[in-house]
Design a protein around this motif. Sequence first.
Motif, PDB file in Angstrom:
ATOM      1  N   VAL A   1       0.842  -1.203   0.000  1.00 12.69           N
ATOM      2  CA  VAL A   1       0.000   0.000   0.000  1.00 12.69           C
ATOM      3  C   VAL A   1       0.875   1.250   0.000  1.00 12.69           C
ATOM      4  CG1 VAL A   1      -1.671   1.364   1.334  1.00 12.69           C
ATOM      5  CG2 VAL A   1      -1.975  -1.099   1.099  1.00 12.69           C
ATOM      6  N   PHE A   2       1.913   1.247   0.819  1.00 16.33           N
ATOM      7  CA  PHE A   2       2.794   2.416   0.879  1.00 16.33           C
ATOM      8  C   PHE A   2       3.490   2.644  -0.464  1.00 16.33           C
ATOM      9  CE2 PHE A   2       5.025   5.703   3.009  1.00 16.33           C
ATOM     10  CZ  PHE A   2       6.323   5.701   2.525  1.00 16.33           C
ATOM     11  N   SER A   3       3.953   1.573  -1.088  1.00 14.96           N
ATOM     12  CA  SER A   3       4.608   1.685  -2.408  1.00 14.96           C
ATOM     13  C   SER A   3       3.671   2.320  -3.420  1.00 14.96           C
ATOM     14  CB  SER A   3       4.986   0.309  -2.964  1.00 14.96           C
ATOM     15  OG  SER A   3       5.904  -0.329  -2.153  1.00 14.96           O
ATOM     16  N   ILE A   4       2.442   1.807  -3.473  1.00 14.43           N
ATOM     17  CA  ILE A   4       1.468   2.326  -4.435  1.00 14.43           C
ATOM     18  C   ILE A   4       1.201   3.799  -4.146  1.00 14.43           C
ATOM     19  CG2 ILE A   4      -0.956   2.202  -5.153  1.00 14.43           C
ATOM     20  CD1 ILE A   4      -0.729  -0.879  -4.761  1.00 14.43           C
ATOM     21  N   PHE A   5       1.059   4.118  -2.862  1.00 14.53           N
ATOM     22  CA  PHE A   5       0.832   5.507  -2.451  1.00 14.53           C
ATOM     23  C   PHE A   5       1.948   6.420  -2.956  1.00 14.53           C
ATOM     24  CE2 PHE A   5      -0.084   9.108   0.189  1.00 14.53           C
ATOM     25  CZ  PHE A   5       1.134   9.523   0.698  1.00 14.53           C
ATOM     26  N   VAL A   6       3.210   6.034  -2.738  1.00 15.87           N
ATOM     27  CA  VAL A   6       4.344   6.860  -3.163  1.00 15.87           C
ATOM     28  C   VAL A   6       4.338   7.050  -4.682  1.00 15.87           C
ATOM     29  CG1 VAL A   6       6.875   6.951  -3.343  1.00 15.87           C
ATOM     30  CG2 VAL A   6       5.799   6.313  -1.186  1.00 15.87           C
ATOM     31  N   GLU A   7       4.123   5.976  -5.424  1.00 14.73           N
ATOM     32  CA  GLU A   7       4.127   6.080  -6.891  1.00 14.73           C
ATOM     33  C   GLU A   7       2.978   6.960  -7.382  1.00 14.73           C
ATOM     34  OE1 GLU A   7       6.636   4.933  -8.582  1.00 14.73           O
ATOM     35  OE2 GLU A   7       7.513   3.665  -7.021  1.00 14.73           O
ATOM     36  N   LEU A   8       1.788   6.810  -6.770  1.00 16.71           N
ATOM     37  CA  LEU A   8       0.648   7.630  -7.182  1.00 16.71           C
ATOM     38  C   LEU A   8       0.899   9.107  -6.879  1.00 16.71           C
ATOM     39  CD1 LEU A   8      -2.422   5.454  -6.072  1.00 16.71           C
ATOM     40  CD2 LEU A   8      -1.766   6.020  -8.420  1.00 16.71           C
ATOM     41  N   MET A   9       1.411   9.387  -5.686  1.00 14.99           N
ATOM     42  CA  MET A   9       1.674  10.773  -5.310  1.00 14.99           C
ATOM     43  C   MET A   9       2.740  11.390  -6.219  1.00 14.99           C
ATOM     44  SD  MET A   9      -0.144  11.961  -2.661  1.00 14.99           S
ATOM     45  CE  MET A   9       0.546  12.796  -1.207  1.00 14.99           C
ATOM     46  N   GLN A  10       3.763  10.602  -6.556  1.00 14.95           N
ATOM     47  CA  GLN A  10       4.808  11.135  -7.421  1.00 14.95           C
ATOM     48  C   GLN A  10       4.274  11.374  -8.832  1.00 14.95           C
ATOM     49  OE1 GLN A  10       8.272   8.579  -6.509  1.00 14.95           O
ATOM     50  NE2 GLN A  10       9.040  10.300  -5.304  1.00 14.95           N
ATOM     51  N   ASN A  11       3.299  10.576  -9.249  1.00 16.66           N
ATOM     52  CA  ASN A  11       2.639  10.838 -10.532  1.00 16.66           C
ATOM     53  C   ASN A  11       1.865  12.149 -10.477  1.00 16.66           C
ATOM     54  OD1 ASN A  11       3.491   8.792 -12.162  1.00 16.66           O
ATOM     55  ND2 ASN A  11       1.764   7.451 -11.737  1.00 16.66           N
TER      56      ASN A  11
ATOM     57  N   GLY B   1      -3.856  17.415  -6.143  1.00 15.60           N
ATOM     58  CA  GLY B   1      -4.555  16.149  -6.338  1.00 15.60           C
ATOM     59  C   GLY B   1      -5.156  15.614  -5.064  1.00 15.60           C
ATOM     60  N   LEU B   2      -5.728  14.429  -5.188  1.00 16.38           N
ATOM     61  CA  LEU B   2      -6.364  13.785  -4.049  1.00 16.38           C
ATOM     62  C   LEU B   2      -5.902  12.345  -3.943  1.00 16.38           C
ATOM     63  CD1 LEU B   2      -8.562  15.951  -5.261  1.00 16.38           C
ATOM     64  CD2 LEU B   2     -10.089  14.787  -3.716  1.00 16.38           C
ATOM     65  N   VAL B   3      -5.802  11.889  -2.716  1.00 21.16           N
ATOM     66  CA  VAL B   3      -5.452  10.492  -2.470  1.00 21.16           C
ATOM     67  C   VAL B   3      -6.307   9.995  -1.321  1.00 21.16           C
ATOM     68  CG1 VAL B   3      -3.689   9.233  -1.180  1.00 21.16           C
ATOM     69  CG2 VAL B   3      -3.121  10.171  -3.360  1.00 21.16           C
ATOM     70  N   MET B   4      -6.720   8.745  -1.423  1.00 18.98           N
ATOM     71  CA  MET B   4      -7.569   8.214  -0.373  1.00 18.98           C
ATOM     72  C   MET B   4      -7.255   6.738  -0.163  1.00 18.98           C
ATOM     73  SD  MET B   4     -11.668   8.756  -0.314  1.00 18.98           S
ATOM     74  CE  MET B   4     -11.626  10.511   0.065  1.00 18.98           C
ATOM     75  N   VAL B   5      -7.173   6.316   1.081  1.00 21.30           N
ATOM     76  CA  VAL B   5      -6.955   4.895   1.378  1.00 21.30           C
ATOM     77  C   VAL B   5      -8.110   4.427   2.251  1.00 21.30           C
ATOM     78  CG1 VAL B   5      -5.414   3.164   2.412  1.00 21.30           C
ATOM     79  CG2 VAL B   5      -4.447   5.180   1.276  1.00 21.30           C
ATOM     80  N   VAL B   6      -8.764   3.347   1.824  1.00 25.57           N
ATOM     81  CA  VAL B   6      -9.971   2.870   2.493  1.00 25.57           C
ATOM     82  C   VAL B   6      -9.831   1.381   2.779  1.00 25.57           C
ATOM     83  CG1 VAL B   6     -12.463   2.524   2.205  1.00 25.57           C
ATOM     84  CG2 VAL B   6     -11.389   4.565   1.284  1.00 25.57           C
ATOM     85  N   GLN B   7     -10.256   0.955   3.953  1.00 22.90           N
ATOM     86  CA  GLN B   7     -10.209  -0.474   4.250  1.00 22.90           C
ATOM     87  C   GLN B   7     -11.536  -1.111   3.885  1.00 22.90           C
ATOM     88  OE1 GLN B   7      -9.093  -1.496   8.258  1.00 22.90           O
ATOM     89  NE2 GLN B   7      -8.743  -3.629   7.697  1.00 22.90           N
ATOM     90  N   LYS B   8     -11.465  -2.197   3.138  1.00 20.09           N
ATOM     91  CA  LYS B   8     -12.669  -2.917   2.713  1.00 20.09           C
ATOM     92  C   LYS B   8     -12.509  -4.377   3.095  1.00 20.09           C
ATOM     93  CE  LYS B   8     -15.691  -0.448   0.353  1.00 20.09           C
ATOM     94  NZ  LYS B   8     -15.414  -0.198  -1.062  1.00 20.09           N
ATOM     95  N   GLY B   9     -12.901  -4.716   4.313  1.00 18.22           N
ATOM     96  CA  GLY B   9     -12.691  -6.089   4.763  1.00 18.22           C
ATOM     97  C   GLY B   9     -11.205  -6.367   4.840  1.00 18.22           C
ATOM     98  N   ASN B  10     -10.787  -7.351   4.062  1.00 20.92           N
ATOM     99  CA  ASN B  10      -9.385  -7.771   4.047  1.00 20.92           C
ATOM    100  C   ASN B  10      -8.504  -6.886   3.162  1.00 20.92           C
ATOM    101  OD1 ASN B  10      -7.366  -9.547   4.696  1.00 20.92           O
ATOM    102  ND2 ASN B  10      -7.772 -10.902   2.952  1.00 20.92           N
ATOM    103  N   CYS B  11      -9.153  -6.041   2.352  1.00 24.55           N
ATOM    104  CA  CYS B  11      -8.405  -5.296   1.340  1.00 24.55           C
ATOM    105  C   CYS B  11      -8.243  -3.831   1.710  1.00 24.55           C
ATOM    106  CB  CYS B  11      -9.136  -5.345  -0.005  1.00 24.55           C
ATOM    107  SG  CYS B  11      -9.230  -6.987  -0.683  1.00 24.55           S
ATOM    108  N   LEU B  12      -7.164  -3.261   1.216  1.00 27.73           N
ATOM    109  CA  LEU B  12      -6.974  -1.812   1.333  1.00 27.73           C
ATOM    110  C   LEU B  12      -7.027  -1.226  -0.074  1.00 27.73           C
ATOM    111  CD1 LEU B  12      -4.158  -1.777   4.013  1.00 27.73           C
ATOM    112  CD2 LEU B  12      -6.361  -0.656   4.245  1.00 27.73           C
ATOM    113  N   ASP B  13      -7.967  -0.313  -0.290  1.00 30.23           N
ATOM    114  CA  ASP B  13      -8.105   0.348  -1.586  1.00 30.23           C
ATOM    115  C   ASP B  13      -7.367   1.679  -1.543  1.00 30.23           C
ATOM    116  OD1 ASP B  13     -11.619  -0.552  -2.213  1.00 30.23           O
ATOM    117  OD2 ASP B  13      -9.764  -1.729  -2.291  1.00 30.23           O
ATOM    118  N   ILE B  14      -6.623   1.953  -2.619  1.00 31.69           N
ATOM    119  CA  ILE B  14      -5.919   3.231  -2.716  1.00 31.69           C
ATOM    120  C   ILE B  14      -6.406   3.921  -3.979  1.00 31.69           C
ATOM    121  CG2 ILE B  14      -3.662   4.382  -2.719  1.00 31.69           C
ATOM    122  CD1 ILE B  14      -3.552   0.710  -2.349  1.00 31.69           C
TER     123      ILE B  14
END
Lengths: 241, 129
Positions: A109-119, A141-154
């Motif tokens: 999740v952190f990796s995806i967050f960094v790549e998205l923010m850098q984009n 821009g906007l970024v959001m992280v949400v927990q959905k059961g077992n998954c984390l959506d970014i």
Amino acid sequence: MAGAMLALLGGKAKSSQKHPNIYTPYPLIKDFNLSEFLISSILAACFICSRVFLMEFDRFHQFGSLLLHDDFVLSYSGYVTEDILEAVGATLRQRLADHVDSPRQIRNVFSIFVELMQNVIRYGTDGPQPENECGNKESFGLVMVVQKGNCLDIMSGNFIAQDDAEILRERIAFLNQKTPTELRSLYRTRLRQPPEVNSKGASIGLIEIARRSSIPLQCDMRPADDGLYFFMVKASVQGAS
Amino acid sequence: MAELNLSATSRTPAVSLSKAASHLKIEGESYPEDVNGFYRPIMQAVDHYFADGKESLTVEFHLIYFNSSSARALTELLDSLEGHAANGASITVKWFCDHDDDITREFAEDIAMDMEHLKITIADMTRDG
């Protein structure tokens, strides 16, 4: 940096509890989807971009109750700089540790967050945000992280030109057709190629996001002012099964 | 300057290059604001190290996290080390990976496949705490 609003909101929403005092004009929607993200993000964008910082209680209430529906880990809307990436990233790590146990899931999740923010830093200079003293626009821009059961959506969103939006959509569709082995091979090839802004292939950052996401990347876009589009990307990381 | 001693920051790894110990260690996290600004001096220090007549080097990578632009810079650094090894230097590389980080492991495996002269091994990183 007038107008930059740091909206670091999170914490566990107890979905089993009803909040009798919260009035919601929308029916309670359990699944967080792109239109909900759009509603909250456009609300946030409006709040930030309006010169007069008046937030009526009705709108604040709608905004707040949307956030209370789902298990929000973190949301940020505003100017995106490297400093902000670092600060929001540090907060995200703490929040993730509160929500999930799996170091693998947190890392992805952190990796995806960094790549998205850098984009967003690289490509998010268009949009309704005002110009600075030099006549340039800071990335927004906007970024959001949400927990959905077992998954984390970014999810991330920023304003780009229509042509760029089409290119990005094609690149995401291209990557979604690839197997993990093919993505690995693509990544390996891109490592030794110089980073070209308008190259035809998917950028190494996008490939990284695709590899770390447990689901194919989702994207959508909505027309905005001045011929721009608000482009949204969603990735998701599953926890240990 | 053929030696280096950089402390870790929240976004950059600790880097130590020692002629006495014939050792290069890169440890921590890597997602610097200016990737080239960070990695170029490291490559230059390695070039000076071999230009000063050193013939062997052991390299260790302990990276908890690195972003895609760091991956590119690390590849460039490894290509440079491969060049020195092709010129006769004896260079061993140990890449530490978290046991459940398959993407980093794949990166190290691909590097190992690409390099002919570097002696590369992949080891498990022990997690603190």
